[in-house]
Design an enzyme around this catalytic site. Structure first.
Site, PDB file in Angstrom:
ATOM      1  N   SER A  44       0.856  -1.251   0.054  1.00 43.80           N
ATOM      2  CA  SER A  44       0.111  -0.050   0.055  1.00 43.80           C
ATOM      3  C   SER A  44       0.735   1.205  -0.012  1.00 43.80           C
ATOM      4  O   SER A  44       1.629   1.563   0.895  1.00 43.80           O
ATOM      5  CB  SER A  44      -0.891   0.018   1.157  1.00 43.80           C
ATOM      6  OG  SER A  44      -1.531   1.180   1.314  1.00 43.80           O
ATOM      7  N   HIS A  96      -1.179  -1.162  -4.268  1.00 44.81           N
ATOM      8  CA  HIS A  96      -2.429  -0.915  -3.811  1.00 44.81           C
ATOM      9  C   HIS A  96      -2.436   0.812  -3.583  1.00 44.81           C
ATOM     10  O   HIS A  96      -1.488   1.277  -2.758  1.00 44.81           O
ATOM     11  CB  HIS A  96      -2.708  -1.545  -2.364  1.00 44.81           C
ATOM     12  CG  HIS A  96      -4.046  -1.587  -1.911  1.00 44.81           C
ATOM     13  ND1 HIS A  96      -5.223  -2.269  -2.419  1.00 44.81           N
ATOM     14  CD2 HIS A  96      -4.624  -0.617  -0.813  1.00 44.81           C
ATOM     15  CE1 HIS A  96      -6.298  -1.867  -1.731  1.00 44.81           C
ATOM     16  NE2 HIS A  96      -5.934  -0.918  -0.753  1.00 44.81           N
ATOM     17  N   ASP A 134      -4.688   3.809  -1.955  1.00 41.67           N
ATOM     18  CA  ASP A 134      -6.113   4.220  -1.370  1.00 41.67           C
ATOM     19  C   ASP A 134      -6.366   5.565  -1.658  1.00 41.67           C
ATOM     20  O   ASP A 134      -5.527   6.413  -1.618  1.00 41.67           O
ATOM     21  CB  ASP A 134      -5.587   4.053   0.127  1.00 41.67           C
ATOM     22  CG  ASP A 134      -5.575   2.711   0.643  1.00 41.67           C
ATOM     23  OD1 ASP A 134      -6.507   1.940   0.473  1.00 41.67           O
ATOM     24  OD2 ASP A 134      -4.530   2.303   1.334  1.00 41.67           O
ATOM     25  N   MET A 193      -9.008   8.645  -0.748  1.00 33.57           N
ATOM     26  CA  MET A 193      -9.673   8.773   0.397  1.00 33.57           C
ATOM     27  C   MET A 193      -9.962  10.319   0.292  1.00 33.57           C
ATOM     28  O   MET A 193      -9.390  10.957  -0.293  1.00 33.57           O
ATOM     29  CB  MET A 193      -8.909   8.845   1.912  1.00 33.57           C
ATOM     30  CG  MET A 193      -8.248   7.324   2.032  1.00 33.57           C
ATOM     31  SD  MET A 193      -7.438   7.588   3.918  1.00 33.57           S
ATOM     32  CE  MET A 193      -6.697   5.977   3.536  1.00 33.57           C
ATOM     33  N   HIS A 224      -8.342   1.402  -4.715  1.00 35.09           N
ATOM     34  CA  HIS A 224      -9.136   1.304  -3.609  1.00 35.09           C
ATOM     35  C   HIS A 224     -10.113   2.662  -3.230  1.00 35.09           C
ATOM     36  O   HIS A 224      -9.343   3.667  -2.743  1.00 35.09           O
ATOM     37  CB  HIS A 224      -8.521   0.697  -2.340  1.00 35.09           C
ATOM     38  CG  HIS A 224      -9.486   0.717  -0.978  1.00 35.09           C
ATOM     39  ND1 HIS A 224      -9.055   0.340   0.301  1.00 35.09           N
ATOM     40  CD2 HIS A 224     -10.859   0.898  -0.893  1.00 35.09           C
ATOM     41  CE1 HIS A 224      -9.948   0.183   0.860  1.00 35.09           C
ATOM     42  NE2 HIS A 224     -11.218   0.514   0.213  1.00 35.09           N
ATOM     43  N   MET A 245     -12.171   4.874  -1.370  1.00 39.49           N
ATOM     44  CA  MET A 245     -12.757   5.011   0.017  1.00 39.49           C
ATOM     45  C   MET A 245     -13.456   6.628  -0.152  1.00 39.49           C
ATOM     46  O   MET A 245     -12.964   7.500   0.682  1.00 39.49           O
ATOM     47  CB  MET A 245     -11.713   5.199   1.250  1.00 39.49           C
ATOM     48  CG  MET A 245     -11.367   3.727   1.265  1.00 39.49           C
ATOM     49  SD  MET A 245     -10.126   3.618   2.734  1.00 39.49           S
ATOM     50  CE  MET A 245      -8.714   3.097   2.112  1.00 39.49           C
ATOM     51  N   MET A 264     -11.904  -5.447   4.758  1.00 40.99           N
ATOM     52  CA  MET A 264     -11.335  -4.449   5.663  1.00 40.99           C
ATOM     53  C   MET A 264     -10.914  -5.218   7.089  1.00 40.99           C
ATOM     54  O   MET A 264     -12.070  -5.545   7.539  1.00 40.99           O
ATOM     55  CB  MET A 264     -11.741  -3.260   5.807  1.00 40.99           C
ATOM     56  CG  MET A 264     -12.081  -2.179   4.493  1.00 40.99           C
ATOM     57  SD  MET A 264     -10.518  -1.941   3.780  1.00 40.99           S
ATOM     58  CE  MET A 264      -9.813  -1.070   5.163  1.00 40.99           C
ATOM     59  N   ASP A 318      -7.233  -5.951   3.589  1.00 42.48           N
ATOM     60  CA  ASP A 318      -6.560  -4.634   3.749  1.00 42.48           C
ATOM     61  C   ASP A 318      -6.655  -4.447   5.150  1.00 42.48           C
ATOM     62  O   ASP A 318      -7.740  -4.176   5.751  1.00 42.48           O
ATOM     63  CB  ASP A 318      -7.031  -3.771   2.907  1.00 42.48           C
ATOM     64  CG  ASP A 318      -6.416  -2.270   3.028  1.00 42.48           C
ATOM     65  OD1 ASP A 318      -5.238  -2.349   3.730  1.00 42.48           O
ATOM     66  OD2 ASP A 318      -6.775  -1.589   2.511  1.00 42.48           O
TER      67      ASP A 318
END
Length: 215
Positions: A7, A32, A34, A36, A65, A67, A136, A174
């Protein structure tokens, strides 16, 4: 052997290209990433320009991913800037079936993410449309959290559901992944492990990736 997806949220942002090249040269399989928005989760991370910059150097699959609230607004954009896999939260999608179809139409593999408090049973009628399910094992929003061991049971239940429906849907985990928790997860059927702090917080990240790959 499990797919290992370091990540980049845990990487050194002042040396991001260096860390990307490390992942390229390692036994890792995916990046990976993320995303957000400060609304769905209480933190803000990568935006589109940063992901475009990552794509210029990343030589492996980009696992993005989301979020964020209303992820359907940005599917085509993330696909255009380099995402190979896009995962969206069950909790953030009003029309999940439509959103998964949108991801596939954009040319990416589609996945659904479940927060720790969301049971895998909610996927019963949508699992056939999922290339991957991301469970998660911490509450989303921050790196470095402790692993929630209830996730082991969720992996077992999800694996059984996938087999009952005769699917080949992948299971990704994750949060709080290390050699101990990673082995427990792989033993129950997890296919892909996201590891952030455990990889980038180690003196030899590449060697740590290699150890995870052996699980």
């Amino acid at each position: 052997m499990p797919i290992i997806a370091p990540s980049l949220l845990a990487s050194d942002f002042t040396n991001l290209q260096r860390d990307i090249e490390m992942v390229n040269a390692s036994e890792a399989d995916w990046f990976h990433i993320d995303v957000m928005d400060g609304v769905f989760v209480p933190n803000i991370s990568f935006g589109m320009p940063v992901i475009q910059a990552i794509k210029k150097h990343a030589k492996k699959t980009m696992d993005v991913h989301l979020m964020i609230v209303q992820p359907e607004r940005y599917i085509e954009t993330f696909a255009k800037i380099g995402a190979d896999i896009i995962t969206v939260h069950h909790e953030a999608c009003t029309h999940l079936h439509r959103t998964l179809a949108q991801i596939k139409e954009a040319g990416c593999k589609a996945g659904v993410v479940l927060n720790p408090a969301t049971p895998v049973s909610v996927l019963e009628d949508i699992l056939v449309d999922c290339d991957m399910v991301l469970l998660m094992s911490v509450n989303p929003g921050y790196g470095g959290q402790k692993f929630i061991y209830k996730t082991i049971d969720k992996v077992k239940k999800l694996k059984a559901m996938i087999q009952e429906q005769g699917l080949d849907t992948m299971i990704e985990i994750d949060g709080g992944v290390n050699l101990e928790t990673g082995k427990l997860l792989v033993d129950e059927g997890a296919d892909a492990l996201v590891a952030g702090s455990f990889v980038f917080g180690n003196e030899d990240p590449s060697a740590t990736i290699a150890k995870l790959k052996e699980l």
